[in-house]
Design an enzyme around this catalytic site. Structure first.
Site, short mmCIF file in Angstrom:
data_model
loop_
_atom_site.label_atom_id
_atom_site.label_comp_id
_atom_site.label_asym_id
_atom_site.label_seq_id
_atom_site.Cartn_x
_atom_site.Cartn_y
_atom_site.Cartn_z
N GLU A 158 42.73 42.43 46.63
CA GLU A 158 41.76 42.34 45.54
C GLU A 158 40.35 42.68 46.02
OE1 GLU A 158 42.45 39.12 42.69
OE2 GLU A 158 44.23 38.58 43.83
N MET A 159 39.58 41.70 46.45
CA MET A 159 38.20 41.99 46.86
C MET A 159 38.09 42.37 48.33
SD MET A 159 37.17 41.43 43.85
CE MET A 159 35.52 40.99 43.35
#
Length: 357
Positions: A158-159
């Site tokens: 994700e990040m």
């Protein structure tokens, strides 16, 4: 010995085939029709509504995280901040588009992360109203929204950050952020911290609520719903939907295994078992909220189904062993539409980011 092995293999193969055939027949067999009687002027009693109270609040408060204007404004900025990803390409808004009921418009099943060639394992849930759920994520691995943001920030899919310090450093190079965090957390020795990043995000998200006509109805306005929508509520109750989808959030308060009457097709996700390692939790997932359900496709934990009507058919079949008539389905879908709320457009307006990054 070889003959015995062959015979055992044949015995197992035969029984597996028979079991598959039984499951196949149970899936295809004709199911009884749901029986619901409708009056000319359907009336809903206070008793029938008690499982859905109280109505949705405008803000989901927490005594452990009192909201201030400074924390809300900072959380809003962080929600749109792409520097909160390892390569500065992804923000919370990327996968939770607030202008579109908090869903990812670019996907049909699950969202991509930093590596656009790979996708997450589960359907991206909306962020609207989620602060009131009893746990976060499909498997409930985190209890409070104040702790939820940590997971995607440190998830390589994700990040993409590897450590909490990397997250802090991504913002610390911008002087404006030092000032914003100091204003939002004036009593902290180190205002710009990983914990405060997550807390500010949660403070903003606690205001992401969408009261709807259903809430007006719960508050006593019996003209908020049409007669056909009220009939849909009766179908909802009689079909057993309310056994799981109840309370203020119409779900989000328990874990349930899919396929309680007829086995769920093509299920490979262990669900809550991946968190607890308790065999009793295998295949269980958090019951999703039905708030804004008509606006938040695709559906189910794996995002396999884009059609709400199809999902309703699947749930009736596999969870209750029933089918709905065309008229019943029409009424039920009309009722689900009453759970669609208005977006807080001013509250979710994209802010100017520090440093004009």
């Amino acid at each position: 010995m070889k003959r015995l092995c062959r015979n055992n293999y044949s015995w197992v193969s035969t029984h597996v085939f028979v079991a598959m055939a039984i499951c196949s027949c149970s899936y295809e067999r004709e199911l009884p029709l749901l029986e619901v009687e409708f009056g000319q002027d359907p009336e809903v009693t206070a008793e029938s509504l008690k499982d859905f109270l109280p109505p949705l609040p405008r803000v989901i408060e927490s005594p452990d995280n009192p909201r201030t204007a400074a924390k809300i404004d900072l959380g809003r900025i962080l929600f749109f901040e792409r520097r909160l990803s390892e390569d500065s390409t992804t923000s919370c808004q990327t996968c939770h588009d607030l202008q579109n009921y908090g869903r990812d418009l670019d996907v049909f099943t699950t969202s991509p992360g930093l590596d656009r060639s790979r996708r997450g394992l589960r359907n991206t849930p909306t962020v609207y109203n989620v602060a009131g759920h009893f746990s976060m994520f499909w498997d409930g691995r985190i209890k409070k929204i104040e702790h939820q943001a940590a997971a995607p920030l440190l998830n390589p899919m994700e990040m993409g950050f590897k450590t909490r310090q990397e997250v802090v450093q991504a913002l610390a190079t911008t002087p404006d952020y030092i000032e914003l965090f100091t204003g939002a957390f004036p009593e902290d020795d180190e205002p710009l911290s990983f914990e405060n990043i997550c807390t500010a995000l949660a403070t903003f998200e606690r205001g992401l609520t969408t009261p709807s006509r259903w809430d007006m109805f719960l508050k006593g306005d019996r003209n908020a719903l049409t007669k056909d929508e009220i009939r849909g509520f009766f179908v909802f109750k009689e079909a057993g939907c309310a056994q799981c989808h109840k309370g203020t959030y119409m779900g989000g308060q328990t874990f349930v295994r899919l396929g309680r009457v007829i086995p769920w097709p093509e299920e490979v996700d262990p669900g809550r078992f991946s968190v607890t390692r308790n065999k009793a939790d295998y295949g269980k997932f958090k019951v999703p909220s039905l708030r804004n359900v008509t606006q938040t496709k695709p559906y189910l934990h794996d995002g396999r189904e884009p059609s709400l009507k199809k999902v309703v058919e699947m749930m009736a079949r596999h969870e209750k062993g029933r089918t709905l008539s065309k008229l019943q389905m029409n009424y039920l879908l009309q009722f689900l539409e009453t759970l669609t709320g208005s977006l807080p457009l001013e509250y979710i307006r994209e802010p100017d980011l520090p440093g004009n990054h």
